[in-house]
Design a protein around this motif. Sequence first.
Motif, short mmCIF file in Angstrom:
data_model
loop_
_atom_site.label_atom_id
_atom_site.label_comp_id
_atom_site.label_asym_id
_atom_site.label_seq_id
_atom_site.Cartn_x
_atom_site.Cartn_y
_atom_site.Cartn_z
N SER A 1 50.24 39.89 24.43
CA SER A 1 49.73 39.82 25.79
C SER A 1 50.58 38.88 26.63
O SER A 1 51.38 38.10 26.11
CB SER A 1 48.28 39.33 25.80
N VAL A 2 50.37 38.96 27.93
CA VAL A 2 50.97 38.03 28.88
C VAL A 2 49.90 37.69 29.91
O VAL A 2 49.15 38.57 30.35
CB VAL A 2 52.25 38.60 29.54
N THR A 3 49.80 36.40 30.25
CA THR A 3 48.84 35.93 31.25
C THR A 3 49.62 35.29 32.38
O THR A 3 50.52 34.48 32.14
CB THR A 3 47.86 34.92 30.63
N GLY B 1 47.86 25.74 39.51
CA GLY B 1 46.87 24.88 38.86
C GLY B 1 46.54 25.29 37.44
O GLY B 1 45.74 24.65 36.77
N GLY B 2 47.13 26.39 36.95
CA GLY B 2 46.88 26.87 35.59
C GLY B 2 45.76 27.87 35.46
O GLY B 2 45.43 28.29 34.36
N ALA B 3 45.17 28.30 36.58
CA ALA B 3 44.09 29.31 36.53
C ALA B 3 44.70 30.70 36.35
O ALA B 3 45.75 31.01 36.91
CB ALA B 3 43.26 29.26 37.81
N THR B 4 44.01 31.54 35.58
CA THR B 4 44.47 32.91 35.33
C THR B 4 44.31 33.78 36.57
O THR B 4 43.23 33.85 37.14
CB THR B 4 43.68 33.52 34.15
N LEU B 5 45.39 34.45 36.95
CA LEU B 5 45.36 35.39 38.06
C LEU B 5 45.29 36.83 37.55
O LEU B 5 44.57 37.65 38.09
CB LEU B 5 46.63 35.25 38.91
N ALA B 6 46.06 37.11 36.50
CA ALA B 6 46.12 38.47 35.95
C ALA B 6 46.58 38.36 34.50
O ALA B 6 47.13 37.34 34.08
CB ALA B 6 47.09 39.33 36.75
N SER B 7 46.33 39.44 33.74
CA SER B 7 46.80 39.46 32.35
C SER B 7 47.09 40.91 31.96
O SER B 7 46.57 41.84 32.58
CB SER B 7 45.76 38.86 31.41
N GLU B 8 47.93 41.04 30.94
CA GLU B 8 48.23 42.36 30.39
C GLU B 8 48.25 42.23 28.88
O GLU B 8 48.88 41.32 28.34
CB GLU B 8 49.59 42.86 30.88
N SER B 9 47.50 43.11 28.21
CA SER B 9 47.52 43.15 26.74
C SER B 9 48.21 44.44 26.32
O SER B 9 48.14 45.45 27.03
CB SER B 9 46.12 43.06 26.17
#
Length: 190
Positions: free
Chosen positions: A113-115, A120-128
């Motif tokens: 995966s990629v996040t 600030g380190g908050a997740t915006l999007a991810s791909e598995s």
Amino acid sequence: MGASAASPGDYDVRHDVAGSLFGVSYTYYVDSYSAAKVFLFRTYYDAGGTVAATQMFDGKGGWTLSLDGSPWRTKTVHADKSYDIRTYVAGTFAGLGYASADNVYDPSGVRLSVTFLDAGGATLASESFAADGGFTINRGGVLYQQKTVHNAKSYDIRTYAAGAFQGVAYAYSDSVYDASGVRQSVTYYD
């Protein structure tokens, strides 16, 4: 190549080999070791003798690469030998701007995966990623796009984003591709 003492018991080895590291040119680099002969870090120098990049090692397979004095990429190895590689370079993914990206790998080196993260380190999007080539993309914690691969290697890509086709609004779409990657059809759903 030469060796010199860095501090009591420690030593450095200079390598007079020029090259480029992720677009940063260097004229030579120096490997630094502890008195116990543990490789600690590598420093890359430009023609004027100024530090161009530094790579620090943690002794467990992880490292931090800094370019121009700022962290650029880090590798963190976990107890099960899986690892993350985070790159601190801004970009855009699925229409969202991000400050860094964190790639996760299994112990054999397969990317899982990629996040994508904001400053600030908050997740915006991810791909598995699936072993068969499929994937799932989430934006803001909501399913955005999914690729499903079928036995014959044909596949569907379903995009969960509203739009309009020839003036008719839809909630999401499903594109069907043959095994060679040629799109066969698109279906719009309300």
